[in-house]
Design a protein around this motif. Structure first.
Motif, PDB file in Angstrom:
ATOM      1  N   LEU A  11       5.182 -24.991  -5.855  1.00 19.59           N
ATOM      2  CA  LEU A  11       6.538 -24.896  -5.325  1.00 19.59           C
ATOM      3  C   LEU A  11       7.049 -26.259  -4.869  1.00 19.59           C
ATOM      4  N   LYS A  12       6.193 -27.013  -4.190  1.00 20.28           N
ATOM      5  CA  LYS A  12       6.585 -28.329  -3.688  1.00 20.28           C
ATOM      6  C   LYS A  12       6.949 -29.273  -4.833  1.00 20.28           C
ATOM      7  N   LEU A  13       6.106 -29.322  -5.855  1.00 21.54           N
ATOM      8  CA  LEU A  13       6.344 -30.233  -6.971  1.00 21.54           C
ATOM      9  C   LEU A  13       7.599 -29.843  -7.754  1.00 21.54           C
ATOM     10  N   GLU A  14       7.825 -28.557  -7.918  1.00 22.02           N
ATOM     11  CA  GLU A  14       9.034 -28.119  -8.609  1.00 22.02           C
ATOM     12  C   GLU A  14      10.287 -28.507  -7.838  1.00 22.02           C
ATOM     13  N   SER A  15      10.227 -28.410  -6.514  1.00 18.58           N
ATOM     14  CA  SER A  15      11.363 -28.788  -5.676  1.00 18.58           C
ATOM     15  C   SER A  15      11.636 -30.283  -5.760  1.00 18.58           C
ATOM     16  N   VAL A  16      10.576 -31.087  -5.668  1.00 20.04           N
ATOM     17  CA  VAL A  16      10.740 -32.546  -5.762  1.00 20.04           C
ATOM     18  C   VAL A  16      11.228 -32.929  -7.150  1.00 20.04           C
ATOM     19  N   LYS A  17      10.708 -32.279  -8.180  1.00 21.87           N
ATOM     20  CA  LYS A  17      11.151 -32.527  -9.554  1.00 21.87           C
ATOM     21  C   LYS A  17      12.647 -32.296  -9.687  1.00 21.87           C
ATOM     22  N   GLU A  18      13.116 -31.186  -9.162  1.00 25.89           N
ATOM     23  CA  GLU A  18      14.548 -30.868  -9.242  1.00 25.89           C
ATOM     24  C   GLU A  18      15.393 -31.935  -8.560  1.00 25.89           C
ATOM     25  N   ASN A  19      14.967 -32.377  -7.381  1.00 24.63           N
ATOM     26  CA  ASN A  19      15.728 -33.383  -6.652  1.00 24.63           C
ATOM     27  C   ASN A  19      15.688 -34.737  -7.351  1.00 24.63           C
ATOM     28  N   LEU A  20      14.550 -35.092  -7.922  1.00 24.27           N
ATOM     29  CA  LEU A  20      14.459 -36.339  -8.685  1.00 24.27           C
ATOM     30  C   LEU A  20      15.381 -36.277  -9.909  1.00 24.27           C
ATOM     31  N   GLU A  21      15.377 -35.154 -10.592  1.00 23.03           N
ATOM     32  CA  GLU A  21      16.232 -35.021 -11.775  1.00 23.03           C
ATOM     33  C   GLU A  21      17.706 -35.088 -11.401  1.00 23.03           C
ATOM     34  N   ASN A  22      18.065 -34.588 -10.230  1.00 24.93           N
ATOM     35  CA  ASN A  22      19.444 -34.704  -9.750  1.00 24.93           C
ATOM     36  C   ASN A  22      19.814 -36.154  -9.482  1.00 24.93           C
ATOM     37  N   ASN A  23      18.800 -37.001  -9.310  1.00 22.73           N
ATOM     38  CA  ASN A  23      19.022 -38.432  -9.074  1.00 22.73           C
ATOM     39  C   ASN A  23      18.852 -39.264 -10.342  1.00 22.73           C
ATOM     40  N   ASN A  24      18.911 -38.606 -11.494  1.00 25.26           N
ATOM     41  CA  ASN A  24      18.903 -39.263 -12.810  1.00 25.26           C
ATOM     42  C   ASN A  24      17.538 -39.763 -13.268  1.00 25.26           C
ATOM     43  N   PHE A  25      16.466 -39.250 -12.686  1.00 26.56           N
ATOM     44  CA  PHE A  25      15.127 -39.545 -13.188  1.00 26.56           C
ATOM     45  C   PHE A  25      14.709 -38.423 -14.139  1.00 26.56           C
ATOM     46  N   GLU A  26      13.911 -38.767 -15.157  1.00 28.25           N
ATOM     47  CA  GLU A  26      13.324 -37.742 -16.005  1.00 28.25           C
ATOM     48  C   GLU A  26      11.928 -37.445 -15.468  1.00 28.25           C
ATOM     49  N   VAL A  27      11.621 -36.165 -15.259  1.00 34.29           N
ATOM     50  CA  VAL A  27      10.414 -35.811 -14.514  1.00 34.29           C
ATOM     51  C   VAL A  27       9.561 -34.799 -15.282  1.00 34.29           C
ATOM     52  N   PHE A  28       8.256 -35.028 -15.225  1.00 30.98           N
ATOM     53  CA  PHE A  28       7.270 -34.132 -15.806  1.00 30.98           C
ATOM     54  C   PHE A  28       6.263 -33.779 -14.710  1.00 30.98           C
ATOM     55  N   ILE A  29       5.656 -32.613 -14.817  1.00 33.78           N
ATOM     56  CA  ILE A  29       4.617 -32.215 -13.870  1.00 33.78           C
ATOM     57  C   ILE A  29       3.307 -32.066 -14.620  1.00 33.78           C
ATOM     58  N   ALA A  30       2.264 -32.727 -14.117  1.00 31.62           N
ATOM     59  CA  ALA A  30       0.937 -32.673 -14.722  1.00 31.62           C
ATOM     60  C   ALA A  30      -0.024 -31.970 -13.779  1.00 31.62           C
ATOM     61  N   ARG A  31      -0.973 -31.226 -14.368  1.00 34.87           N
ATOM     62  CA  ARG A  31      -1.967 -30.526 -13.554  1.00 34.87           C
ATOM     63  C   ARG A  31      -2.928 -31.494 -12.879  1.00 34.87           C
TER      64      ARG A  31
END
Length: 217
Positions: A11-31
């Protein structure tokens, strides 16, 4: 609930990912670090026209195995700023050249929950490249780098990341001996250049792999 800790971090990583993407970064999540390498090699790099690559100091980057995967690639011009055989003058020149590569890989000292990147650099070459120069920047970021806000990020960096890094680099600073920042004037001081990146002006120029395990300092 089974695996509440795993669920929390997802949940935490998905939330941070969303906020980073809103700031024009492209984001991936790795296990994990291995998964981060696979994402970089299979999803990110093949889509880029890369003729040259370099990197800034980052234990997270090294932990993925990307360094060893790329450093001997005959199809890419590699500017290896980790080469300890180089003289200081040669190293400084290589760091300048690294500002013009197609892909620059490194980490970040902290990322806030709002999606801001916070760094404190010794030479400035790492943060300079993140902000400007290389066509594409790839950041590998362990979940331990996430902080609540900017104040938390700066506290984390000054009171944990910096002292540990001076120990790792064997620098002769007060924090190396005490583990506490003394805001010193040592010639070996590594805390010189603060940067806070709120957004990427060029959308998706900065690509971030958030890793669901602790990496680096």
């Amino acid at each position: 609930m089974k695996n509440p800790i795993e669920n929390y971090w997802n949940l935490k990583l998905e939330s941070v990912k969303e906020n980073l993407e809103n700031n024009n970064f492209e984001v991936f999540i790795a296990r994990n670090a291995k998964d981060a390498k696979e994402i970089a090699m299979n999803e990110i790099i093949p889509k880029l026209d890369i003729k040259s690559v370099s990197w800034g100091g980052s234990m997270s980057f090294v932990a993925t195995g990307l360094f060893h995967e790329l450093k001997d690639n005959p199809d890419i011009k590699v500017l290896n700023t980790f080469d300890r055989k180089l003289s200081n003058e040669e190293m400084m020149d290589l760091r300048r050249q690294s500002l013009m590569v197609d892909l620059f890989i490194t980490g970040t000292n902290a990322v806030t929950e709002a999606g801001h990147l916070v760094n404190l650099d010794m030479m400035g070459n790492r943060v300079a490249a993140i902000m400007w120069g290389p066509k594409t920047v790839l950041l590998v970021v362990g979940r331990n780098k996430i902080t609540e806000d900017l104040e938390g990020a700066m506290i984390r960096i000054k009171n944990y990341a910096a002292p540990v890094n001076t120990m790792n680099l064997d620098k002769n600073t007060p924090c190396r001996k005490t583990g506490i920042c003394h805001d010193c004037s040592s010639p070996d001081r590594i805390c010189n250049y603060w940067t806070i990146i709120e957004k990427s002006f060029i959308k998706n120029r900065i690509k971030i792999i958030l890793v669901n395990e602790d990496l680096g300092f």
